[in-house]
Design an enzyme around this catalytic site. Sequence first.
Site, PDB file in Angstrom:
ATOM      1  N   TYR A 146       1.534  10.258  -0.408  1.00  0.00           N
ATOM      2  CA  TYR A 146       1.226  10.856  -1.707  1.00  0.00           C
ATOM      3  C   TYR A 146       0.723  12.284  -1.543  1.00  0.00           C
ATOM      4  O   TYR A 146      -0.143  12.757  -2.266  1.00  0.00           O
ATOM      5  CB  TYR A 146       0.186  10.006  -2.459  1.00  0.00           C
ATOM      6  CG  TYR A 146       0.632   8.582  -2.775  1.00  0.00           C
ATOM      7  CD1 TYR A 146       1.873   8.104  -2.357  1.00  0.00           C
ATOM      8  CD2 TYR A 146      -0.171   7.713  -3.490  1.00  0.00           C
ATOM      9  CE1 TYR A 146       2.284   6.812  -2.647  1.00  0.00           C
ATOM     10  CE2 TYR A 146       0.236   6.409  -3.784  1.00  0.00           C
ATOM     11  CZ  TYR A 146       1.469   5.973  -3.345  1.00  0.00           C
ATOM     12  OH  TYR A 146       1.875   4.684  -3.635  1.00  0.00           O
ATOM     13  N   LYS A 178       1.983   1.521  10.863  1.00  0.00           N
ATOM     14  CA  LYS A 178       3.370   1.296  11.286  1.00  0.00           C
ATOM     15  C   LYS A 178       3.639   2.272  12.440  1.00  0.00           C
ATOM     16  O   LYS A 178       4.588   3.064  12.420  1.00  0.00           O
ATOM     17  CB  LYS A 178       4.297   1.537  10.077  1.00  0.00           C
ATOM     18  CG  LYS A 178       5.745   1.176  10.284  1.00  0.00           C
ATOM     19  CD  LYS A 178       6.023  -0.303  10.283  1.00  0.00           C
ATOM     20  CE  LYS A 178       7.484  -0.570  10.574  1.00  0.00           C
ATOM     21  NZ  LYS A 178       7.796  -1.965  10.877  1.00  0.00           N
ATOM     22  N   ASP A 212       4.224  -4.601   8.090  1.00  0.00           N
ATOM     23  CA  ASP A 212       5.158  -5.653   7.666  1.00  0.00           C
ATOM     24  C   ASP A 212       4.606  -7.036   8.038  1.00  0.00           C
ATOM     25  O   ASP A 212       4.612  -7.970   7.230  1.00  0.00           O
ATOM     26  CB  ASP A 212       6.574  -5.414   8.217  1.00  0.00           C
ATOM     27  CG  ASP A 212       6.596  -4.834   9.621  1.00  0.00           C
ATOM     28  OD1 ASP A 212       5.514  -4.588  10.193  1.00  0.00           O
ATOM     29  OD2 ASP A 212       7.693  -4.637  10.166  1.00  0.00           O
ATOM     30  N   ASP A 257      -1.694   0.853  -1.361  1.00  0.00           N
ATOM     31  CA  ASP A 257      -1.289   0.669  -2.752  1.00  0.00           C
ATOM     32  C   ASP A 257      -0.467  -0.629  -2.873  1.00  0.00           C
ATOM     33  O   ASP A 257      -0.721  -1.489  -3.723  1.00  0.00           O
ATOM     34  CB  ASP A 257      -0.438   1.884  -3.162  1.00  0.00           C
ATOM     35  CG  ASP A 257      -0.353   2.053  -4.662  1.00  0.00           C
ATOM     36  OD1 ASP A 257      -0.992   1.276  -5.382  1.00  0.00           O
ATOM     37  OD2 ASP A 257       0.371   2.961  -5.116  1.00  0.00           O
ATOM     38  N   ASP A 260      -1.676  -4.439  -4.596  1.00  0.00           N
ATOM     39  CA  ASP A 260      -0.987  -5.068  -5.737  1.00  0.00           C
ATOM     40  C   ASP A 260      -0.486  -6.455  -5.329  1.00  0.00           C
ATOM     41  O   ASP A 260      -0.614  -7.420  -6.078  1.00  0.00           O
ATOM     42  CB  ASP A 260       0.229  -4.229  -6.167  1.00  0.00           C
ATOM     43  CG  ASP A 260      -0.061  -3.379  -7.406  1.00  0.00           C
ATOM     44  OD1 ASP A 260      -1.184  -2.844  -7.476  1.00  0.00           O
ATOM     45  OD2 ASP A 260       0.817  -3.249  -8.281  1.00  0.00           O
TER      46      ASP A 260
END
Length: 331
Positions: free
Chosen positions: A124, A169, A200, A224, A228
């Site tokens: 972002y 990652k 993952d 983020d 969720d």
Amino acid sequence: MRVAIVEGDGIGKEVIPAAVEVLDALDLPIEKVPLELGYGKWEKCGVAIDEKDLEILKSCDCVLFGAITTPTDPNYKSVLLTIRKELDMYANIRPIKPLPGLVGVTGKNDFDLVIVRENTEGMYSSIEEIHDDVAYTKRVVSRKGSERIARSACKLAKDRKNEITIVHKSNVLKSDTLFLGVCREVAASEGVEYRDMLVDAMAYSLMSYPERYDVVVTTNLFGDILSDMSAALVGSLGLVPSANIGDKYAFFEPVHGSAPDIAGKGIANPIAAILSMKMMLEWMGYEREAALVESAVEFSIKENITTPDLGGSSSTSDVGKLMADHIRNNL
Ligand code: NAD
């Protein structure tokens, strides 16, 4: 204390009034400063947030925020990214804890974890280019950004189980090699136990064994998505609160968005907004009042005064009113 009250768009206009009703029931010396920001404002004035709005936000001690619609129009600049960067609120704290009597997709309720998401950089960064056939987004991970989010996670961990899980990652992304290395250094220097997980594998593990985790620290986009996703562990996106904390300012908002599919129907769950307000009270030092808000939330669930996402038939304002009455009766 001065608190900017930003309802925003969509269900923000429903859940924030419910949270304010509960706040008002506590009768605390808090000055509320209403402020209009977001897509609705952009449609009216061609701007979603301006310099004057930022000045007002900076004149307040903190912000209670609903949600904002972000259109895909490339000319629209995200209000949230602007605020998080301008006020330098780098730590996004998202507790994932089931409420008594509720379970999510796994049927488990024996877990209590917190996702600590870096809030100012990563994917972002807003460093982007879009052309006809190719588009770029630069993922920025800095030592300073990684160090301060790792310190926030360690600070939280010291009041909990003194352990963090670093999610990354780094097998593919060089930026995460830096993130992981810095987080490990900080945890070691702070005397906090640490382990790490690839994002993952973490997605699968969180959904299968949430009880294995306590404080989870990660970069912006991964945090983020994982938060969720983790909302499904507690039963509804309408239950998960969050705090954005910087060195000077703080900003409290539900994890969910403006939910245009249910906006205007009066059925949005206000609990995420009310628990975000509870986090605001804790940040202000009103511990007893925050506990009272939590007991009001638990009372509404026990009485089955809940919105349809939890299987109930009550409206957003019914839930807010019940909690406000509960607080007045127990002050
Ligand atoms: P969303 O979080 O708004 O909704 C996802 C789903 O969850 C929808 O089915 C919605 O009805 C449901 N839901 C969300 N909150 C709920 C609540 N309190 N009670 C009951 N059900 C609830 O995500 P979206 O639909 O992907 O995004 C809608 C808009 O919100 C987009 O413009 C997006 O950019 C924006 N958004 C804003 C924020 C923010 O302001 N912090 C966060 C996420 C998305």
